[in-house]
Design a protein around this motif. Structure first.
Motif, short mmCIF file in Angstrom:
data_model
loop_
_atom_site.label_atom_id
_atom_site.label_comp_id
_atom_site.label_asym_id
_atom_site.label_seq_id
_atom_site.Cartn_x
_atom_site.Cartn_y
_atom_site.Cartn_z
N ASN A 1 0.84 -1.19 0.00
CA ASN A 1 0.00 0.00 0.00
C ASN A 1 0.88 1.25 0.00
OD1 ASN A 1 -2.68 -0.90 -0.08
ND2 ASN A 1 -2.70 -1.34 2.12
N HIS A 2 0.36 2.32 -0.57
CA HIS A 2 1.10 3.58 -0.60
C HIS A 2 0.81 4.38 0.66
CE1 HIS A 2 2.32 3.06 -4.81
NE2 HIS A 2 1.10 2.57 -5.01
N ILE A 3 1.84 5.11 1.13
CA ILE A 3 1.71 5.89 2.35
C ILE A 3 2.42 7.21 2.19
CG2 ILE A 3 3.75 4.78 3.38
CD1 ILE A 3 2.42 5.14 6.14
N SER A 4 1.87 8.25 2.81
CA SER A 4 2.55 9.53 2.91
C SER A 4 2.34 10.07 4.31
CB SER A 4 2.04 10.52 1.86
OG SER A 4 2.82 11.71 1.86
N ILE A 5 3.34 10.80 4.81
CA ILE A 5 3.40 11.19 6.23
C ILE A 5 3.72 12.68 6.34
CG2 ILE A 5 4.80 10.94 8.32
CD1 ILE A 5 5.23 7.98 7.44
N THR A 6 3.14 13.33 7.33
CA THR A 6 3.47 14.73 7.58
C THR A 6 3.24 15.08 9.04
OG1 THR A 6 3.03 17.02 6.89
CG2 THR A 6 1.14 15.55 7.00
N HIS A 7 4.00 16.06 9.55
CA HIS A 7 3.67 16.63 10.86
C HIS A 7 4.19 18.06 10.92
CE1 HIS A 7 7.80 15.81 12.38
NE2 HIS A 7 7.67 14.64 11.84
#
Length: 208
Positions: free
Chosen positions: A84-90
């Motif tokens: 699965n594709h994932i993207s992250i931010t904070h």
């Protein structure tokens, strides 16, 4: 558990946003980290960054994943072992993760006036429709930055320029979606964009 919001843009894509209210110790006690991640978080000089890092691991748990399911490629792009594709931010006190079967990117930014000082560094085409004296100018700049950061994460190609290669179509009033393009190496790529604003922050995500 401060899971702030869950959004389902389509049947195969989910966004989860976390409001970071816990201390570093509270976040550490409730998550299991692989050795590389533990070394990384303990090496961070900013507790704000540490808490952001750990809150992302809590979001992974909310999706049913663990820190061990996450890895990064040579360009620093995150991936999941199941494909699965994932993207992250904070950003400051919020973090977000988007997971999909499509290629995706996400970004959160705090809305701050100083973004107007660097607007010329990431905006070109968009100046044709922005109104610098409008009351929502900072909000619009922040949306555009988030969109372009999302595109950058999604495209994951060294040398991609926010200003030269990424274009954001004007946002209509009272809507939370738009279209953006990457024009790179004589090829054009179109992406659907959704965004939201909350508590002085903006979040945008791009879906291929």
């Amino acid at each position: 558990m401060p899971l702030y919001k869950t959004i389902t843009p389509n049947s195969k894509t989910t966004v989860k946003i976390w409001k970071i209210t816990e201390s570093f110790d509270e976040l550490m006690q409730a998550v299991n980290l692989k050795p590389q991640s533990l070394s990384r978080v303990l090496g961070m000089k900013s507790e704000l960054h540490q808490r952001g890092f750990l809150s992302v691991r809590h979001l992974l748990n909310a999706f049913g994943y663990t820190d061990d399911d996450l890895f990064y490629d040579a360009n620093g792009k995150p991936h999941l072992k199941d494909g699965n594709h994932i993207s992250i931010t904070h950003s400051f006190t919020f973090s977000a993760v988007i997971i999909s079967d499509a290629i995706i990117g996400i970004d959160i930014e705090k809305q701050r006036d100083k973004i107007s000082v660097i607007a010329h560094k990431f905006i070109d085409y968009e100046f044709s429709y922005l109104k610098p004296h409008a009351p929502d100018y900072i909000n619009k700049l922040t949306i555009i930055w988030c969109v372009k950061e999302s595109l950058y994460k999604l495209f994951s190609t060294p040398g991609l320029s926010f200003k030269q290669h990424c274009l954001v179509i004007p946002m209509s009033d009272n809507t939370n979606e738009t279209v953006a393009w990457i024009d790179y190496n004589n090829k054009k790529y179109r992406y659907n964009i959704q965004f939201l604003e909350f508590e002085g922050f903006t979040c945008a995500y791009a879906i291929a």
